[in-house]
Design a protein around this motif. Structure first.
Motif, PDB file in Angstrom:
ATOM      1  N   LYS A 176      -3.720  -2.550  14.434  1.00  0.00           N
ATOM      2  CA  LYS A 176      -4.631  -3.590  13.956  1.00  0.00           C
ATOM      3  C   LYS A 176      -4.322  -4.904  14.663  1.00  0.00           C
ATOM      4  CE  LYS A 176      -4.866  -1.456   9.372  1.00  0.00           C
ATOM      5  NZ  LYS A 176      -4.945  -1.681   7.920  1.00  0.00           N
ATOM      6  N   THR A 177      -5.358  -5.584  15.130  1.00  0.00           N
ATOM      7  CA  THR A 177      -5.172  -6.911  15.726  1.00  0.00           C
ATOM      8  C   THR A 177      -6.208  -7.876  15.155  1.00  0.00           C
ATOM      9  OG1 THR A 177      -6.625  -6.408  17.619  1.00  0.00           O
ATOM     10  CG2 THR A 177      -4.270  -5.982  17.899  1.00  0.00           C
ATOM     11  N   GLN A 206     -11.988 -12.215  16.451  1.00  0.00           N
ATOM     12  CA  GLN A 206     -12.390 -10.847  16.216  1.00  0.00           C
ATOM     13  C   GLN A 206     -11.237 -10.037  15.626  1.00  0.00           C
ATOM     14  OE1 GLN A 206     -10.906  -8.323  18.197  1.00  0.00           O
ATOM     15  NE2 GLN A 206     -10.196  -9.405  19.987  1.00  0.00           N
ATOM     16  N   TYR A 207     -11.630  -8.989  14.893  1.00  0.00           N
ATOM     17  CA  TYR A 207     -10.659  -8.052  14.328  1.00  0.00           C
ATOM     18  C   TYR A 207     -10.907  -6.686  14.949  1.00  0.00           C
ATOM     19  CZ  TYR A 207      -8.407  -4.925  10.975  1.00  0.00           C
ATOM     20  OH  TYR A 207      -7.634  -3.951  10.410  1.00  0.00           O
ATOM     21  N   HIS A 208      -9.820  -6.014  15.345  1.00  0.00           N
ATOM     22  CA  HIS A 208      -9.960  -4.701  15.966  1.00  0.00           C
ATOM     23  C   HIS A 208      -8.969  -3.745  15.325  1.00  0.00           C
ATOM     24  CE1 HIS A 208      -9.689  -1.993  19.788  1.00  0.00           C
ATOM     25  NE2 HIS A 208     -10.662  -1.596  18.992  1.00  0.00           N
ATOM     26  N   GLN A 225     -14.533  -2.708  15.552  1.00  0.00           N
ATOM     27  CA  GLN A 225     -14.410  -4.116  15.908  1.00  0.00           C
ATOM     28  C   GLN A 225     -15.323  -4.936  15.004  1.00  0.00           C
ATOM     29  OE1 GLN A 225     -15.829  -5.259  19.774  1.00  0.00           O
ATOM     30  NE2 GLN A 225     -15.016  -7.325  19.648  1.00  0.00           N
ATOM     31  N   ARG A 226     -14.795  -6.066  14.531  1.00  0.00           N
ATOM     32  CA  ARG A 226     -15.588  -6.984  13.726  1.00  0.00           C
ATOM     33  C   ARG A 226     -15.381  -8.402  14.257  1.00  0.00           C
ATOM     34  NH1 ARG A 226     -17.311  -2.928  12.488  1.00  0.00           N
ATOM     35  NH2 ARG A 226     -17.585  -1.920  10.459  1.00  0.00           N
ATOM     36  N   LYS A 227     -16.467  -9.089  14.543  1.00  0.00           N
ATOM     37  CA  LYS A 227     -16.370 -10.475  14.979  1.00  0.00           C
ATOM     38  C   LYS A 227     -16.571 -11.405  13.785  1.00  0.00           C
ATOM     39  CE  LYS A 227     -17.883  -9.709  19.730  1.00  0.00           C
ATOM     40  NZ  LYS A 227     -18.843 -10.101  20.799  1.00  0.00           N
ATOM     41  N   ASN A 268     -14.259 -14.742   7.350  1.00  0.00           N
ATOM     42  CA  ASN A 268     -15.579 -14.159   7.163  1.00  0.00           C
ATOM     43  C   ASN A 268     -15.922 -13.315   8.381  1.00  0.00           C
ATOM     44  OD1 ASN A 268     -17.046 -14.587   4.733  1.00  0.00           O
ATOM     45  ND2 ASN A 268     -16.995 -16.791   5.148  1.00  0.00           N
ATOM     46  N   LEU A 269     -15.690 -12.002   8.271  1.00  0.00           N
ATOM     47  CA  LEU A 269     -15.970 -11.085   9.362  1.00  0.00           C
ATOM     48  C   LEU A 269     -17.264 -10.329   9.104  1.00  0.00           C
ATOM     49  CD1 LEU A 269     -12.327  -9.829   9.629  1.00  0.00           C
ATOM     50  CD2 LEU A 269     -13.530 -10.853  11.539  1.00  0.00           C
ATOM     51  N   GLU A 270     -17.963  -9.966  10.179  1.00  0.00           N
ATOM     52  CA  GLU A 270     -19.235  -9.258  10.050  1.00  0.00           C
ATOM     53  C   GLU A 270     -19.047  -7.951   9.276  1.00  0.00           C
ATOM     54  OE1 GLU A 270     -20.274  -8.722  14.097  1.00  0.00           O
ATOM     55  OE2 GLU A 270     -21.141 -10.729  14.349  1.00  0.00           O
ATOM     56  N   GLY A 271     -19.935  -7.703   8.311  1.00  0.00           N
ATOM     57  CA  GLY A 271     -19.909  -6.445   7.575  1.00  0.00           C
ATOM     58  C   GLY A 271     -18.782  -6.333   6.565  1.00  0.00           C
ATOM     59  N   MET A 272     -18.098  -7.439   6.278  1.00  0.00           N
ATOM     60  CA  MET A 272     -16.987  -7.410   5.326  1.00  0.00           C
ATOM     61  C   MET A 272     -17.140  -8.530   4.314  1.00  0.00           C
ATOM     62  SD  MET A 272     -13.737  -6.649   7.841  1.00  0.00           S
ATOM     63  CE  MET A 272     -12.616  -6.426   6.454  1.00  0.00           C
TER      64      MET A 272
END
Length: 318
Positions: free
Chosen positions: A86-87, A102-104, A128-130, A151-155
């Motif tokens: 996880k990053t 971004q989160y990966h 991946q979530r930006k 605040n990440l996309e889709g979360m």
């Protein structure tokens, strides 16, 4: 699509359930910083916008989990380990403002094919979530540093753990970039080079001894630079010193934390999967530059977004 869990150290009110269904787990985490050039939309007047090649400072929290299944019932060609990486990465401009992030998350199944042969890796999931906000009016900067939320996309919105090492380092890098005439990453590399120059004066021409107390980072360099052979002239050392420091990174800017977890009452056949408990004495607090380099190299072996960005710095296209 399965649910994505950010590292518990970084957020409040979320449990990393994806790390529970394993008999044993070894988790390594650290913070790495580097710089990269990225086309960034910027206002160049009241009516105009332009894409400028901006130098950004990247600060990334890395978690690398080696997860072991219970051995009973696992066949020769079935997966017996998972590796979950996880990053969470934040990008800042030269003024210390957060402009993107971004989160990966990458999850591998690891199969034992045959004895004495390498394990086969199969990608189980790759997400991946930006961040939702862009750089306009520094909204993302405000969310993270003022509102203290991710605040990440889709979360769902996640409350930041402001006591985490990662958040404190984000503040440090932002303040440094805003108040100094050089980037935080360049400064760290320059500081190490200054130490090296001072060290060369101390050893005064002769050689590099095998053990050097007080200069742990030099010990780390020794292990990777066999051409020094612990016997260098002043001229040779001078030529080498320019190659020892990459002023764009990557630099591990935190300790490397290694923890060992065990599910004592783990019984997947009866669907008993309790929360793993950290082993007594499982946290490895010994930190050297060699340990940091080893953790970073292990991470760079995997094709992550952050790892690929770092490799572009280390191996630029000419």
């Amino acid at each position: 699509m399965s649910e994505i869990y950010l590292p518990e150290k970084l957020v409040h009110g979320q449990v990393e359930k994806d790390l529970h269904p394993y008999h044993r787990r070894v988790s390594t985490s650290f913070c790495v910083a580097f710089t990269l050039n990225e086309p960034t939309p910027m206002n160049t007047g009241n009516k105009y916008k332009d894409n400028l090649d901006a130098c950004l400072t990247a600060v990334s929290w890395v978690e690398d989990h080696f997860c072991e299944y219970e051995s009973i019932g696992i066949g020769l060609n079935d997966p017996n380990h998972n590796r979950i990486v996880k990053t969470l990465t934040i990008y800042m401009d030269r003024g210390g403002y957060i402009v993107s992030g971004q989160y990966h998350e990458l999850n591998f199944n690891m199969h034992s094919v045959e004895d004495n042969l390498p394990k086969k890796l199969t990608v189980k999931s790759n997400y991946q979530r930006k961040f939702k906000r862009d750089s306009e009016e520094n909204l993302l900067h405000k969310e993270i540093f003022i509102d203290k939320v991710f605040n990440l996309e889709g979360m769902l919105e996640l409350k930041i753990n402001t006591q985490s090492d990662f958040y404190k380092l984000l503040q440090t890098v932002s303040i440094y970039n805003r108040s100094m005439d050089m980037s935080f990453v360049y400064s760290i590399a320059q500081e190490k080079q200054i130490e090296w120059e001072q060290f060369k004066k101390v050893i005064a021409v002769v050689s590099i001894p095998v053990m050097i107390e007080g200069y742990a980072w030099v010990k780390a360099l020794q292990t990777g630079i066999t051409l020094i052979n612990y016997l260098c002239t002043a001229d040779n050392v001078m030529k080498l010193s320019d190659k020892l420091f990459d002023f764009r990174g990557p630099v591990v800017i935190s300790d490397v934390f290694t923890n060992y977890f065990t599910n004592m009452n783990f019984d997947p056949q009866r669907d008993i999967i309790p929360e793993p408990k950290i082993e007594d004495g499982g946290s490895d607090l010994r930190n050297t530059e060699l340990k940091k380099l080893s953790a970073l190299n292990d991470f760079l072996e995997i094709q992550t977004i952050v790892g690929n960005e770092i490799k572009k710095i280390k191996e630029p296209n000419i």
